[in-house]
Design an enzyme around this catalytic site. Structure first.
Site, PDB file in Angstrom:
ATOM      1  N   PHE A 106      -5.015-188.405 -39.103  1.00  0.00           N
ATOM      2  CA  PHE A 106      -3.690-188.057 -39.637  1.00  0.00           C
ATOM      3  C   PHE A 106      -3.709-187.831 -41.136  1.00  0.00           C
ATOM      4  CE2 PHE A 106      -3.573-192.561 -40.660  1.00  0.00           C
ATOM      5  CZ  PHE A 106      -2.814-192.617 -41.818  1.00  0.00           C
ATOM      6  N   LYS A 107      -4.714-188.365 -41.831  1.00  0.00           N
ATOM      7  CA  LYS A 107      -4.754-188.227 -43.286  1.00  0.00           C
ATOM      8  C   LYS A 107      -4.880-186.770 -43.725  1.00  0.00           C
ATOM      9  CE  LYS A 107      -6.319-192.895 -44.390  1.00  0.00           C
ATOM     10  NZ  LYS A 107      -6.495-193.514 -43.048  1.00  0.00           N
ATOM     11  N   ASP A 108      -5.275-185.892 -42.790  1.00  0.00           N
ATOM     12  CA  ASP A 108      -5.323-184.457 -43.103  1.00  0.00           C
ATOM     13  C   ASP A 108      -3.965-183.948 -43.585  1.00  0.00           C
ATOM     14  OD1 ASP A 108      -8.002-183.792 -42.557  1.00  0.00           O
ATOM     15  OD2 ASP A 108      -7.621-183.601 -40.416  1.00  0.00           O
TER      16      ASP A 108
END
Ligand SMILES: *Cc1c(COP(=O)(O)O)cnc(C)c1O
Length: 433
Positions: A106-108
Site C-alpha cells: 500500500f505504500k506505493d
C-alpha cells in the site's frame, strides 16, 4: 491550507513547507488546519464514480487550495495507475487488495503521490536538486525508490542494513539506477536511521545540498491513503453492503488507519474501525488502559508492523482532542502472536481458499473475532503474500507464485554502494555527490 504541529510550538506551515520539511521544527507532526466535509451528493453518487474520480474529490479537499486543479488531477491520476479491488473472502468479509501497485504494497499510493507533489513544487520554484534520504528495513525503501524513479529534480538515497533485507525486497530498490542510489550499510536498521537523522542535523551537509525525508510522517505520504477508503465504501455500496461497514487496518506506525479517520471526519459513513496489531500491542493497551506506554519493538512474522512507538499516535490523539473515550468509540483493537498469525493463514486458506500475507492475516482475524451481527467488514490486505514468500510458504506448505512485476525486479542487476555505519564515511560520500 495551513498546517499546524501536533506539539503546538511551531508556526503554521504552508503545504509546500510541510511537504519539504516533513517534520515540524518542534518535532511535532503536521496536521491540516481544517478538514472539509464532502457534499452529500458526492456520497449519494459515489458508487458510480471511478477510483480516480473519487480520489480527485478527496485530494481537492486537502490540497485544492495549494495546487492548481489540472496539476492536482494529473498527480492523482498518475499516482493511481492501478486498481484497489474489494475482493470477497468469506460471508460479509472483504479484502481490500492494496498490492496491485509497482512494489506490491500500500505504500506505493503515498510514495507515488508525494514524489509527484514534491516534483511539482521543485519545478514551480526552479529550485536546486532535492535529495531524499530514506532508511529502510524493506517496504518503505522499495515504495519510495519506485515512486520517485525518474522524477526530475529529485535524487533518492536508500540506506538499508546489509544482509537484513529479504532478497525480493532488496532488488526492488537496488536494480533501478537513474536517480536512485542504494547504500548498503554494514549495520542494522537503527544504524541506517541514525545516519539519516545525523545528516539532517549536519550543518556542512545542509550547506552543500538540499536534504529532505520521505518517511510516512510526511503529509503528502499519509493523507493520500484516504483515497482508497472512499473507494472501498463505493464498492461495498454498489453491492448494497455499506450500511454498517467496519474497516480493519493492520497497523504499525498508524499512518494508514489515521488517514481513514480523516476520511470519517470528511463524512465517509464508516461505522467503526479496528486496529489490528501483532505482538507489538502499544495501541491495544492504550485503548484498554487510557495510557500510552511505548516500548521496544519485538520482531514478528508481520515485520512491517514491528513498531514500539507508533509515530502517528500523536495525530490520532490530536484528531480526537486527547479524548480516550472518543477514540474508543471509533476504534477498537486486536493483537495477535506469531502462532495466531500462522494459524489464521492456514485457516483462511483452508476455509476460503484465500492466501493472506502475515499483515493482512491480522486484519482478517480481527474481523472474524470482532464483527457484530449485521456488520460487513473490510480488512486491508497491505501487501502481496509473495513479498513474504519464505514465511508464507513455510506456514502453508505452498510455493506461491511470484507476480511478474516482482520477477522483473529480480532479473535486474544489483547496484549498490557499501558504506560503514560511521557517520563520517556517509558524510564524506554525500559531500562528494
Ligand atoms: C507499512 C506497513 C504496514 C503498517 O502501516 P502503518 O501505516 O505504519 O500502520 C502494514 N503492512 C504492511 C505490509 C506495511 O508495509
Amino acid at each position: 491550507m495551513k498546517y499546524y504541529s501536533t506539539n503546538g510550538k511551531s508556526p503554521f506551515a504552508t503545504l509546500e513547507q510541510a511537504v519539504v520539511k516533513g517534520l515540524a521544527s518542534d518535532k511535532g507532526l503536521f496536521m491540516p488546519d481544517r478538514i472539509k466535509k464532502l457534499p452529500q451528493e458526492f456520497y449519494d453518487n459515489i458508487e458510480n464514480l471511478s477510483f480516480q474520480e473519487i480520489a480527485y474529490q478527496v485530494a481537492d479537499a486537502f490540497f485544492g487550495e495549494d495546487v492548481p486543479a489540472d496539476t492536482l488531477k494529473q498527480i492523482v491520476y498518475d499516482t493511481l495507475s492501478f486498481d484497489v479491488p474489494a475482493v470477497p473472502v468469506k460471508e460479509n468479509i472483504y479484502s481490500l487488495e492494496l498490492f496491485h501497485g509497482p512494489t506490491l504494497a500500500f505504500k506505493d499510493v503515498g510514495a507515488r503521490f508525494m514524489a509527484r507533489l514534491l516534483g511539482y513544487f521543485i519545478r514551480k520554484q526552479g529550485q536546486q536538486q532535492v535529495n531524499v534520504l530514506v532508511a529502510t528495513s524493506g517496504d518503505t525503501g522499495s515504495a519510495v525508490a519506485n515512486g520517485f524513479l525518474g522524477v526530475e529534480g529529485i535524487h533518492v538515497y536508500v540506506l538499508y542494513p546489509k544482509g537484513k533485507v529479504s532478497p525480493i525486497q532488496e532488488c526492488q530498490f537496488t536494480t533501478l539506477g537513474q536517480n536512485i542510489t542504494a547504500l548498503e550499510i554494514d549495520g542494522v536498521f537503527d544504524d541506517c536511521q541514525a545516519l539519516v537523522k545525523n545528516a539532517f542535523m549536519d550543518a556542512d551537509l545542509n550547506a552543500h545540498m538540499k536534504l529532505t525525508s520521505a518517511n510516512s510522517i510526511n503529509v503528502a505520504r499519509f493523507l493520500p491513503q484516504a483515497f482508497y477508503y472512499f473507494y472501498a465504501y463505493a464498492q461495498l455500496k454498489k453491492l448494497g453492503k455499506a450500511d454498517q461497514m467496519v474497516v480493519c487496518v493492520p497497523s504499525g506506525n498508524f499512518g494508514n488507519i489515521c488517514s481513514a479517520l480523516f476520511g470519517k471526519k470528511m463524512g465517509l459513513p464508516i461505522k467503526r474501525f479496528i486496529a489490528a496489531n501483532n505482538a507489538n500491542d502499544i495501541f491495544y493497551n492504550y485503548l484498554k488502559t487510557g495510557k500510552y506506554t511505548p516500548k521496544p519493538s519485538v520482531q514478528t512474522l508481520a515485520n512491517a508492523m514491528d513498531v514500539g512507538d507508533p509515530s502517528n499516535f500523536a495525530r490520532i490523539y490530536d484528531l480526537y482532542h486527547k479524548n480516550h473515550a472518543a477514540i474508543c468509540a471509533d476504534i477498537s483493537g486486536a493483537t495477535y502472536t506469531d502462532e495466531q498469525i500462522a494459524q489464521t493463514l492456514r485457516e483462511c486458506k483452508q476455509e476460503t481458499g484465500y492466501v493472506c500475507d502475515p499483515h493482512g492475516a491480522c486484519g482478517y482475524q480481527a474481523l472474524k473475532d470482532g464483527l457484530l451481527p449485521g456488520e460487513v467488514g473490510v480488512f486491508l490486505e497491505t501487501a502481496h503474500p509473495a513479498k513474504f514468500k519464505g514465511v508464507v510458504d513455510e506456514i502453508l506448505g505452498t510455493d506461491i507464485e511470484i507476480p511478474a512485476k516482482l520477477q522483473a525486479f529480480m532479473k535486474g542487476t544489483k547496484q549498490s554502494l557499501s558504506l560503514s555505519k560511521d557517520f563520517a564515511d556517509f558524510k564524506q560520500f554525500l559531500l562528494k555527490e
